[in-house]
Each structure stands twice: as C-alpha cells, then as structure tokens.
Design an enzyme around this catalytic site. Structure first.
Site, PDB file in Angstrom:
ATOM      1  N   TRP A 195      21.452  40.159   8.109  1.00 43.75           N
ATOM      2  CA  TRP A 195      21.596  40.025   6.648  1.00 43.75           C
ATOM      3  C   TRP A 195      21.858  38.311   6.664  1.00 43.75           C
ATOM      4  CZ3 TRP A 195      27.016  39.970   4.085  1.00 43.75           C
ATOM      5  CH2 TRP A 195      27.989  39.754   5.000  1.00 43.75           C
ATOM      6  N   ASP A 196      22.317  38.008   8.058  1.00 44.82           N
ATOM      7  CA  ASP A 196      22.669  36.755   8.169  1.00 44.82           C
ATOM      8  C   ASP A 196      21.509  35.686   7.645  1.00 44.82           C
ATOM      9  OD1 ASP A 196      23.835  38.298  10.006  1.00 44.82           O
ATOM     10  OD2 ASP A 196      24.329  36.694  11.652  1.00 44.82           O
ATOM     11  N   GLU A 235      33.249  44.405   9.956  1.00 43.35           N
ATOM     12  CA  GLU A 235      33.027  45.463  11.253  1.00 43.35           C
ATOM     13  C   GLU A 235      34.297  46.128  11.614  1.00 43.35           C
ATOM     14  OE1 GLU A 235      30.070  42.981  13.375  1.00 43.35           O
ATOM     15  OE2 GLU A 235      28.383  43.923  12.155  1.00 43.35           O
ATOM     16  N   LYS A 259      37.637  41.914  10.294  1.00 39.92           N
ATOM     17  CA  LYS A 259      36.952  40.915  11.286  1.00 39.92           C
ATOM     18  C   LYS A 259      36.389  39.619  10.649  1.00 39.92           C
ATOM     19  CE  LYS A 259      33.285  41.161  14.510  1.00 39.92           C
ATOM     20  NZ  LYS A 259      31.927  41.493  15.043  1.00 39.92           N
TER      21      LYS A 259
HETATM   22  O1  IFM Z   1      25.291  40.284  11.009  1.00 41.00           O
HETATM   23  C1  IFM Z   1      26.583  40.086  11.663  1.00 41.00           C
HETATM   24  C2  IFM Z   1      27.655  40.911  11.293  1.00 41.00           C
HETATM   25  O2  IFM Z   1      27.965  40.429  10.024  1.00 41.00           O
HETATM   26  C3  IFM Z   1      28.664  40.321  12.258  1.00 41.00           C
HETATM   27  N1  IFM Z   1      28.390  40.745  13.505  1.00 41.00           N
HETATM   28  C4  IFM Z   1      27.302  40.123  13.969  1.00 41.00           C
HETATM   29  C5  IFM Z   1      26.087  40.198  13.268  1.00 41.00           C
HETATM   30  C6  IFM Z   1      25.027  39.214  13.615  1.00 41.00           C
HETATM   31  O3  IFM Z   1      25.310  38.007  13.663  1.00 41.00           O
END
Ligand code: IFM
Length: 502
Positions: A91-92, A222, A329
C-alpha cells in the site's frame, strides 16, 4: 525461473543492440534532459533549511527513479536499491508515494494505477479462490499481482489494501479529471473492491443499532492483528463503497458501462446502505476514534519504561505480547485524520493525536511523516517539525539502521506528503485546490509546481502570504484559508495574505 531467464535474455540482447547504436555522450545528454524536466516540474524548494532541502531532493530523486512506467510494475517498498521485502509492492505506493506523482507527473501516476487495473483479474481470481462470490482481493504484497505474503495474519489480512487502491483511483481522478481513465478502468477497480467489502462484511446489532461490520481484519498498524472493526479499514471501506455508489450514479444511462460490469440497482442500493451503516468504533468518554472494537479494554504499554535498546519492539517481543496491549508500530487511526480531514473538528484531531502519539513507537518508517501532518494541522509546531525532519532523513541518515537493505520508498513519499499536507496544508480531495499553510518558523518559503485538472500551477508559500501562477491550461479556482480566487490565462497570478491560524 525459465520464464525469468527468457525475459532477462531478451532484455539483455535488446540492450546490446541498443548500446551498439548509441554513444555514451548522447545517453548522458538524454539522461540530463529527463532529469532537467523532472526537476523543473517536481522539485520542492525550501528556503531557510538547506539540510532538509538536501534530504527532500534525495527523496524525490529516489522516488522518481523507482517508479514503474510500463503499467506492468509499481514501486517496490525498497525502490530499486536493495533486496528488502523481495522487491514487493505494498500500500506504500498508493497511499504514500502516488500523491507525489499524481500532483507532479500525472502520466506516471496513471501508469502505476494501470498496474492495478491489469492485475484486477488476478485479484478477482483470488477473491474467488478465497471463497467469495464476487469482488476482487488485491494482494497485500506482490510483484505480479498474486499474493506473496508469507505470514497471512500480518499480511493477506490487511484487506485495507483494496480500499487504499480505490482511494488512490479517486484521488487521481479528482486531481486530473481524467474522464477516460475513470470510465474505462478506474470505476471497475472501485466497483470490484467495493464488492469485496459487501462479501466480507455483515450486519450486526451493535449499540442498539443495525451496523455493517468488518470482523477479523488486520489494520495498517503491525503491532495488532486480526481485530474486529479496525477504524481505518472500516472508514476506508466506507469510502470505497460510497465511491462505487457515486460512480454508478454518474454512469447511469451511459453507454453500457453498468451492464458490462453487471451492476444492478439493488446492488448499488445495498452498497449505499452498507456504507451509511458502517460501524466506526468510538470512545465517547475520551472522544477518540478507537483503533478497533474493544481497543479500550487492552492495557497501555508503558513505552517510557522500556530501554532504548529494545526498540524496534518487533525484534525483542513476541507478537502476541504486542497484540494484547495498546501499542502502535505506526500511524493507524490517525491515518483517517490525515486522509479525510474535512470530517473532523480541530478538537477531534487533537484528541486522536494526544491519545495515539504516546502509544506509538514509530518503528515503521511510514509513521513520523503522518504524525508531522497532524501535528502541523493542530498547531503543534515543534512536534510537527521534529517528526518531519526525522522522516525526511530516514535514508540519508539511516535513521532505522537498515538502509543497507534498501531505501524506504514509502517514507520518502510520506515526507513529500509531510510538506504538502502538513506545512503547505493541502486539503486532500477538495473540489477546488485549497491550502492552509503553516510553515515551520525557520522556513522563509516553499516553492513547488502542481498539476491540477489539466493545468499546471506554480506556488510560492511564505510565512504570511501565498503566490500562485497559472503556467498552462485554462485555469481553476484556488483557495487559501477559504479565500477562493479564480486564475485564468488572462489573470494568471494571484497573491493571498494570511495570518497564522493558531
Ligand atoms: O507496508 C509497510 C507496512 O505498513 C509496514 N511494514 C513495512 C511495509 C512495507 O514498507
């Protein structure tokens, strides 16, 4: 593997032929030309902060060179700089990086969204394999359109990816007014993702009301997993359903789009009902949006008492220890405040910030820029600047001590969002482009260009005034602190004076 080798052989031999017909000098010139054009349209100039200016330019450079442009690829979470996350797209792209492209290079944004369109069929197959009758289930992480999460609880269950993509489609349309895109591709993405929510969710009696619920989902944060009614997921799903209804109405009576996609009046009615009955958990005593249902029952994790060497927590605590406490997080519920600012009073934004910030570790690099935006909107200048400066330095200063695995492309995009949505104060998805600037005290000016509805504008935002110039196109309305002015080719420049609103 055979296929991959075949493709790489083809590419290598095409490259060989290309190299034979060119010279180093002409390639250098061509490259310089591309970058010159890029900086002309996409640079953000910060006067008064040379160190952060350097970081911003590094970030924009990395973003630009990482973006797929062939409709078959997106932007890996680590850009093209490392093996971290196996080159996967998350989703980034849609939530943290795409806005930069949508505003400054809409043609690239469109190609990134077309990647999602070309993989829609796979997303529909995935929904069907999952046991759903209708709709699309986009993968949480992928390269080729198929789900690649190894750990479904913290991966595939992040169903919000569907609504994130729908949100990005809408944002692209609102900023570009690209009718052909929404008609031929965008609406279909919005519709199929909305269908997913209708299949996954159900009605339940809650707080004396019949409400639409989404149980057993993982939200963006997360440090929690498989919760009921994650606020972010429900709010984004609600938006997704509303968009499906909006476009079904727009295309009613239009050359067969609805019949091609088998849309019925009843289906749209039921989406409308589900959207308006969506359950959004809220703590009335504290006046805060609840990250998920019953979140208030978890004990708060006392972050102040934890030794610095134990961060990031994910490397030192069992996930279940984190899941059973109030600890984040990364920005989760406050993402909604960032993405839908219109729906919130200042008091609400403050309450959400005050509640979630102390329980957030920012162990994810996607977090600080979002907190910077909310802090800027509620007048917490110092915090806004501190969060922003840490976010923007993520890779140049190796803030998370893991840049060796690759850059944090989402974080680099989020830093651009920090400037635009936080300090310049763009209001997302507004029908007219609206700014509510609030620059850090040390900044004299921020200069940038954006594309809006087929026009290109140049902005200079100072501590107490804004100058805008229409560079190309027929013109549009621009508002600064709700003072709306119309710029046209004949009347291409405007200045606003504003005073600090806090
Ligand atoms: O998409 C992100 C997630 O929100 C947090 N952990 C890493 C992923 C990839 O950057």
């Amino acid at each position: 593997m055979v296929n991959a080798n075949m493709y790489s052989d083809q590419y290598l031999s095409a490259l060989d032929n290309y190299i034979m017909d060119t010279t180093f000098k002409s390639e250098l010139m061509a490259s310089a030309q591309v970058w010159q054009t890029f900086w002309l349209h996409s640079d953000v100039q910060i006067e008064g902060d040379p160190a952060l200016q350097l970081c911003v330019r590094f970030n924009l450079f990395e973003l630009n060179q990482s973006a797929g442009r062939n409709e078959q690829t997106s932007i890996p979470a680590k850009g093209l700089t490392g093996n971290g996350y196996g080159g996967h797209f998350f989703w980034d792209t849609e939530i943290f990086m795409l806005p930069f492209f949508t505003y400054t290079q809409p043609e690239v944004a469109k190609k990134l969204l077309m990647f999602r369109y070309h993989t829609l069929q796979i997303a529909k197959e995935q929904a069907s394999d999952f046991g759903l009758e209708k709709g699309a289930m986009y993968p949480w992480r992928t390269i080729n359109g198929y789900e690649s999460s190894a750990y479904w609880l913290a991966g595939q269950a992040q169903f919000h990816i569907n609504a994130d993509i729908a949100f990005a489609v809408e944002q692209y349309y609102e900023i570009t007014h690209d009718e052909a895109f929404i008609r031929n591709y965008g609406f279909e993405i919005i519709l199929e993702t909305a269908r997913f929510w209708m299949e996954y969710g159900n009605y339940a009696q809650l707080n004396g009301k019949r409400q639409f619920v989404l149980n057993r989902v993982t939200g963006p944060d997360e440090y929690s997993a498989l919760v009921d009614n994650n606020y972010y997921t429900n709010a984004l799903a609600q938006n997704n359903l509303r968009l499906a209804v909006k476009y079904a109405r727009k295309f009613r009576g239009d050359d067969g789009i609805l019949s091609r996609l088998n849309v019925t009046v009843d289906e749209i009615k039921s989406m409308d009902q589900a959207a308006e009955s969506m359950y959004l958990p809220y703590d009335k005593r504290k006046n805060v949006k609840l990250q998920f249902q019953d979140f208030e029952q978890l004990p708060k994790m006392d972050l102040a008492s934890i030794d610095q060497s134990k961060f990031p927590l994910l490397l030192h605590y069992h996930p279940l220890m984190l899941y059973r406490q109030q600890v984040n997080k990364q920005a989760d519920t406050v993402m909604v405040d960032f993405m839908f600012p219109e729906g919130n009073t200042l008091d609400q934004l403050k309450a959400d910030y005050e509640f979630y910030e102390p329980i957030t570790t920012h162990d994810s690099s996607l977090s600080k820029a979002i907190y910077a935006i909310i802090a800027a909107r509620i007048g917490k200048d110092k915090q806004a600047y501190n969060f922003f400066s840490q976010a923007v330095q993520t890779d140049l200063m190796d803030v998370h001590h893991n840049t060796k695995n690759g850059i944090h492309a989402g974080s680099l995009g989020a830093a651009w969002e920090g400037i635009m949505y936080g300090f310049v104060g763009i209001v997302n998805n507004a029908t007219s482009f609206s700014l509510k600037p609030h620059l850090p005290v040390t900044w004299n000016c921020v200069k940038f260009r954006v594309h809006l509805y087929g026009n290109e504008f140049k902005f200079s935002v100072y501590q107490d005034s804004v100058e805008a110039e229409l560079l190309s196109g027929k013109g549009a309305d621009i508002s600064v602190y709700d003072d709306k002015k119309h710029l046209t080719p004949k009347h291409a420049k405007e200045t606003w004076h504003y005073s600090n609103q806090f």
